[in-house]
Each structure stands twice: as structure tokens, then as C-alpha cells.
Motif scaffolding. Structure first.
Motif, short mmCIF file in Angstrom:
data_model
loop_
_atom_site.label_atom_id
_atom_site.label_comp_id
_atom_site.label_asym_id
_atom_site.label_seq_id
_atom_site.Cartn_x
_atom_site.Cartn_y
_atom_site.Cartn_z
N THR A 51 -30.48 12.26 -2.73
CA THR A 51 -30.93 11.61 -3.97
C THR A 51 -32.18 12.33 -4.44
N LEU A 52 -32.47 12.24 -5.72
CA LEU A 52 -33.67 12.88 -6.24
C LEU A 52 -34.88 12.05 -5.84
N ASP A 53 -36.01 12.74 -5.61
CA ASP A 53 -37.23 12.04 -5.24
C ASP A 53 -37.94 11.55 -6.50
N ILE A 54 -37.43 10.45 -7.06
CA ILE A 54 -37.96 9.99 -8.35
C ILE A 54 -39.32 9.30 -8.21
N GLU A 55 -39.77 9.08 -6.97
CA GLU A 55 -41.11 8.49 -6.78
C GLU A 55 -42.17 9.59 -6.70
N ASN A 56 -41.75 10.81 -6.55
CA ASN A 56 -42.68 11.93 -6.48
C ASN A 56 -43.40 12.08 -7.83
N PRO A 57 -44.75 12.16 -7.84
CA PRO A 57 -45.46 12.29 -9.12
C PRO A 57 -45.00 13.50 -9.96
#
Ligand SMILES: [Fe+2]
Ligand SMILES: [Fe+2]
Length: 374
Positions: free
Chosen positions: A303-309
Motif C-alpha cells: 500500500t502507499l505510505d499516505i501518512e508520510n509527509p
């Protein structure tokens, strides 16, 4: 005599009025169809593929899940759903704020085109296929998408606008995708479609004062159709482990970034629409990406790291570059051309930056089957 001429005069006026209305309808339909005909990176496309390869899929390895899903779809729980009934409140199109009206009509045209794009692809597979499992599935999905597109077109017609779907089928450009790319793109668009519809529906349940059009009341059952379609593609991918492993994981990541990025940019082009819904597009985007990521764990090993700034930053860069590109395209002259080229390069740079964020690994379950739970 007076009466007579008055009557004649009225009749002429009515006829003229009707003629003008008809002309207007033609013009508006032309406008809507022209919008639907556009093929840019951000507008919904029509797809074609290698139907023989798709037809060759053997679903016996997922037979149990497959039959259960097909039974659910055959039962047709939404058979009577896509009809206007007493819940369809009157829409004051003339009283609607013009900026909102413009964006909302654009939203409806784009949604109608996307729904119909699914219909066209599924129907073609059904027409060409010989594999009874595949033919049956695509027939059921085409049935649903035809209803969805038709229902949106009904809503548009009240505003004097309609997409000419027959014309689109014949004249819109078809983009060729290999079957595996069709799986990634279509699976994702079904699941993200589910997440988008359910997020709006749940939000409006809590804030009915923002429900400025009755169509949103139909989103709940609607999104369950999209959910099932996504389930079907998850099962199709499950039949061949190669599709979700090795080098293909890089393709999956590519499609995740492309689909999420496109949605973000497109939604940020409709500020008035989101304001009317009482939805912050940044919040909405994040919410939809979270739900979609959670769902795709059923079949995608990442999954994409959508919490990464870096994710949020990259999306903002992508959106800004696209907005600048659109502005430059609307202007003429060497300066505008240069601004356009630069903006395009910035968009590519932003996309690469998003793609470069390390993905999160995920252990895929043996059976992908899920039920709609949001
Ligand atoms: Fe649909
Ligand atoms: Fe669908």
C-alpha cells in the motif's frame, strides 16, 4: 378574431419556445458530449484490451468465492434502485450559484462518462467472450454500469444537459491496455469509486443540510455495486499469482500513485462543489485513500505510505503544477508555452517524487473476499 389571433400568436410563441428549448437542449447536449469526449490525463477514458486473453482466464482456483459473488450479483439487489421516486427532491437549478452549478455539472458529466466507460468495456468483453464464467460476470457488471450512467444522465437532463452515450460509444477514442493493466486500473477505479461514494454518503448522513442534490441519497446502494465489481477483479487477479508479484508490484504502485494523484488533482479543481458539500477536499482525499488502501490489502502486496509527509507535499506539488498547466494552456504566446512546458515538467517531477516514497508491505490473505463495511 382577436381571440383567434391571440391564440395563434400564443401558439407561435409556444412553438418558438419549444424550438428554442430544443435548440438549447441540443447545444447543451453538445456541450456535455464535448466535455465527455475530452481525452486528457485527468478525464475518464474508454478502454479496450486483448479480450481473448481475458476470456482465457480459468477461475476454478477461486471457484467457491467466485460462485458466491456471482450469486450475489445475480440476485440483483439494486434492480429497482436507480429510479427517481418520492425521495427525489426538486432541484432548483436556476437558483443554484452559477459557479457551483458549473462544477457540479462537470462532476456529473465526468461521473457519467466514467460509469459509461465501465459499461462499454464490460459489454464488449461480454460480446466477444466464449468463457461462460467471464461472459456472465461482465454481463452483470455492464448491467450495473449502464444503470449508473443512465441515472446520472437523468439527473443531468433536469438541468437541460445530457451526454450522448451512443455518440460516445462510436466516436470517443479508445485507449488500449493489456489485460493486467486493465485489472489494476479497473480494480482500483471500482474500489476508489466505492470509497468516494460511501464517504460522501456517510458525511451527508451526518450533515443533511449540505445535501444540495437528491442524487447523493442514492449513493449507498450504488457504492455496493462498485464494491462487488472490485471484488470480481480481485478474484480475477487471484487466479494468477504472477499478476500481483515480482516486477508487477512496481506496476501496481504506478497505478496506485496515478489513480490517487488523478483523483486529488481533479477534486481540487472543484472548490465550490466541495464547499457546498461541506467537505474539505484534503480531508476527503485522505479519507478515500485510507479506505481504498485498506481494501486493496485484499490483493495488493503493497500500500502507499499516505501518512508520510512527503505524500501530502507531493500531491500539493502535483496539483499546483496541473493548475499552472491548465492556466498556461488557456493563454497564447511564447511565455504561456514556456510556462506550460515548465509546469508539465514539474508535474512529472511531482509524480516521480510520489512514486519514490517507499511503499508499505502487506501480507495478502488466501481468500480476497470482503464485504462493504464503511
Ligand atoms: Fe458504476
Ligand atoms: Fe463499477
Amino acid at each position: 378574431m382577436n381571440m383567434q389571433s391571440k391564440h395563434t400568436a400564443d401558439a407561435t410563441t409556444v412553438e418558438e419556445g419549444l424550438a428554442i428549448q430544443e435548440e438549447q437542449a441540443k447545444l447543451d447536449s453538445k456541450f456535455a458530449t464535448d466535455v465527455a469526449m475530452q481525452n486528457t490525463l485527468l478525464t475518464p477514458r474508454f478502454y479496450t484490451t486483448n479480450f481473448d486473453e481475458l476470456d482465457g482466464i480459468d477461475v476454478s482456483s477461486v471457484r467457491k468465492d467466485w460462485d458466491a459473488l456471482i450469486d450475489e450479483m445475480e440476485a440483483d439487489p439494486n434492480k429497482g434502485h436507480f429510479k427517481k421516486n418520492e425521495d427525489w427532491d426538486h432541484v432548483d437549478w436556476d437558483g443554484m450559484d452559477p459557479a457551483l452549478k458549473k462544477e457540479f455539472i462537470d462532476f456529473l458529466i465526468s461521473s457519467c462518462t466514467a460509469e459509461f466507460s465501465g459499461c462499454v468495456l464490460y459489454k464488449e468483453m461480454k460480446r466477444r467472450g466464449k468463457n461462460s464464467d467471464i461472459v456472465q460476470l461482465f454481463q452483470l457488471m455492464a448491467r450495473d454500469e449502464a444503470r449508473h450512467a443512465g441515472f446520472i444522465n437523468d439527473a443531468l437532463r433536469e438541468a437541460g444537459v445530457a451526454v450522448n452515450l451512443g455518440f460516445l460509444t462510436q466516436k470517443k477514442k479508445y485507449t488500449y491496455f493489456r489485460p493486467k493493466f486493465i485489472y489494476y486500473a479497473t480494480y482500483l477505479s471500482e474500489k476508489i469509486g466505492y470509497a468516494r461514494y460511501i464517504t460522501i454518503f456517510r458525511h451527508l448522513e451526518k450533515h443533511p443540510e449540505h445535501r444540495f442534490h437528491p442524487i447523493f441519497k442514492w449513493f449507498h446502494e450504488w457504492c455496493n455495486d462498485e464494491f462487488s465489481h472490485g471484488e470480481a477483479f480481485a478474484l480475477l487477479m487471484k487466479t494468477d499469482p504472477k499478476i500481483t508479484s515480482g516486477i508487477n508490484v512496481w506496476w501496481i504502485k504506478f497505478f496506485l500513485v496515478a489513480v490517487f494523484g488523478t483523483m486529488y488533482v481533479r477534486d481540487h479543481q472543484r472548490p465550490e462543489f466541495h464547499k457546498a458539500l461541506g467537505v474539505d477536499p484534503d480531508w476527503y482525499g485522505h479519507e478515500v485513500f485510507t479506505k481504498t488502501s485498506e481494501l486493496t490489502k485484499q490483493i495488493f502486496p503493497i500500500t502507499l505510505d499516505i501518512e508520510n509527509p512527503r505524500w501530502e507535499r507531493g500531491l500539493k506539488r502535483l496539483q499546483k503544477a496541473n493548475a499552472d498547466l491548465a492556466r498556461a494552456k488557456a493563454e497564447t504566446g511564447a511565455g504561456a508555452w514556456l510556462r506550460g512546458v515548465t509546469a508539465q515538467a514539474r508535474a512529472v517531477g511531482a509524480f516521480v517524487a510520489l512514486y519514490a516514497i517507499p511503499a508499505k508491505k502487506n501480507v495478502v490473505p488466501d481468500s480476497p473476499r470482503l464485504q462493504p463495511a464503511y
